[in-house]
Enzyme design. Structure first.
Site: not given
Ligand code: SAH
Length: 344
Positions: A93, A106, A113, A117, A120, A158, A331
């Site tokens: 994406e 972005c 990944c 988390c 995510c 990722g 994401c």
């Molecule tokens: N792995 C890296 C970059 C990808 S995620 C990282 O963790 O920073 C990019 C950002 O989007 C991160 O701050 C992550 O915590 C956030 N993110 C992931 N899922 C999300 C969601 N459902 N809503 C809002 N932010 C989210």
């Protein structure tokens, strides 16, 4: 037939090696880079300052290597989410966010990944593979709005530092004069706090850094970000404190505000304690809801109160505008949907 390797995405030193193996003079590396990153062509045969024979030799093993997006979802607010297909069922994406004269892209760095988390959507795909440098840069170059991009954020699918070699090369091609000549001050890399390549990233590039924090308390952070178990935020911050953040390079901590989870006064005070003497800013991020998630995003009033509390304590704090909610802009959501549709 053997699949050809893309020339697009190669650094000048890699191109020199290719030239040397293919019998081209070393200076052709820069000629090729100019075609790849400075012009609008679509095949090696159009590199007209290389001899016909040299173009033929290169074409035996390489192709230009650009792949257009296969799908695009347009949000009512102008945000566009593009989907790229790299292999049979690898979907990647990119989200394009226009905001007056600023156009932010972005980009993703991995298919899936490993960070897992809890909030995510990408995490649910598990980890499939790293994107190559060529595939990362293709997301940018094949975007229909490529010429309008003003800012690039490595915040898609990722963990960029878990694919550091390719990410580093992509930053090199983006920022070098022989490449796209893009200012590093217009690029931000976001990491979950994956320490192994953080030092290299800080020393080998000049791009801004964003760290996904989401809780100032290790025990609570572990619940939603398993990376904390192996790479403690405390150690990330120790490392960050060895560098100068008072100049042009920006350090941001991202903080998704979850209702009833990390939105209390004690959390704000925890942030002040943790980040109080580090020149940085906190970006409060609205949660993009994902299916079957136990989490709920805080509302705007709560985000504003949280921000005002932190600002009053002397921290620089902003709220990220929520964009593209109607097109699964969080994401990993669109690619997950696509993989499901394809029955895998
Ligand atoms: N792995 C890296 C970059 C990808 S995620 C990282 O963790 O920073 C990019 C950002 O989007 C991160 O701050 C992550 O915590 C956030 N993110 C992931 N899922 C999300 C969601 N459902 N809503 C809002 N932010 C989210």
């Amino acid at each position: 037939m053997k699949e050809k390797e893309p020339l697009f995405g190669k650094t000048v030193s890699e191109l020199k090696e290719i030239c040397s193996k293919a019998g081209l003079p070393s200076y052709s590396a820069r000629q090729i880079a100019k075609w790849l990153y400075g012009k609008d062509i679509s095949s090696i045969s159009q590199m007209t300052d290389l001899s016909l024979k040299h173009r033929e030799v290169l074409s035996e093993s390489y192709d230009y290597g650009l792949v257009p997006p296969v799908d695009c979802a347009v949000s009512s607010d102008g945000t566009r989410k593009y989907l790229y297909k790299y292999n049979a069922n690898d979907y990647v994406e990119a989200v394009m966010i226009p905001d007056r004269e600023r156009v932010t892209l972005c980009v993703s760095t991995q298919i899936g990944c490993r960070m897992n988390c809890a909030f995510c959507a990408t995490a649910r795909q598990g980890f499939k593979r790293n994107l190559t440098c060529s595939q990362i840069l293709n997301i940018i170059r094949s975007l229909p709005e490529f010429h309008r991009i003003t800012n690039i954020v490595y915040m898609g699918m990722g963990e960029p530092l878990d694919n550091y070699a390719n990410v580093k090369k992509s930053i090199e091609v983006l920022t070098e004069q022989w490449g796209f000549g893009f200012s590093p001050r217009r690029i931000t890399l976001s990491t979950s706090g994956y320490i192994p390549f953080l030092k290299e990233f800080l020393e080998e590039t000049d791009v801004h850094l964003a760290i996904s924090l989401h809780s100032p308390f290790p025990a609570q952070r572990k619940e939603i970000m398993p990376v904390e178990k192996t790479y403690k935020m405390e150690d990330v911050i120790k490392l960050l404190k060895r560098y100068d953040w008072t100049g042009q390079r920006r350090l941001t901590f991202e903080y998704i505000l979850f209702k009833g989870f990390n939105d209390r006064k004690q959390h704000a005070l925890g942030l002040v304690r943790l980040l109080g003497n580090l020149p940085c800013r906190i970006n409060i991020i609205p949660f993009h809801s994902i299916p079957d998630s136990p989490f709920c995003g805080a509302d705007m009033q709560d985000m504003q109160n949280f921000r005002d509390f932190l600002s009053a304590k002397g921290l620089t704090c902003t709220i990220r505008a929520s964009r593209g909610q109607d097109i699964l802009a969080a994401c990993g959501l669109l690619s997950t949907k696509k993989i499901m549709e394809n029955g895998k």
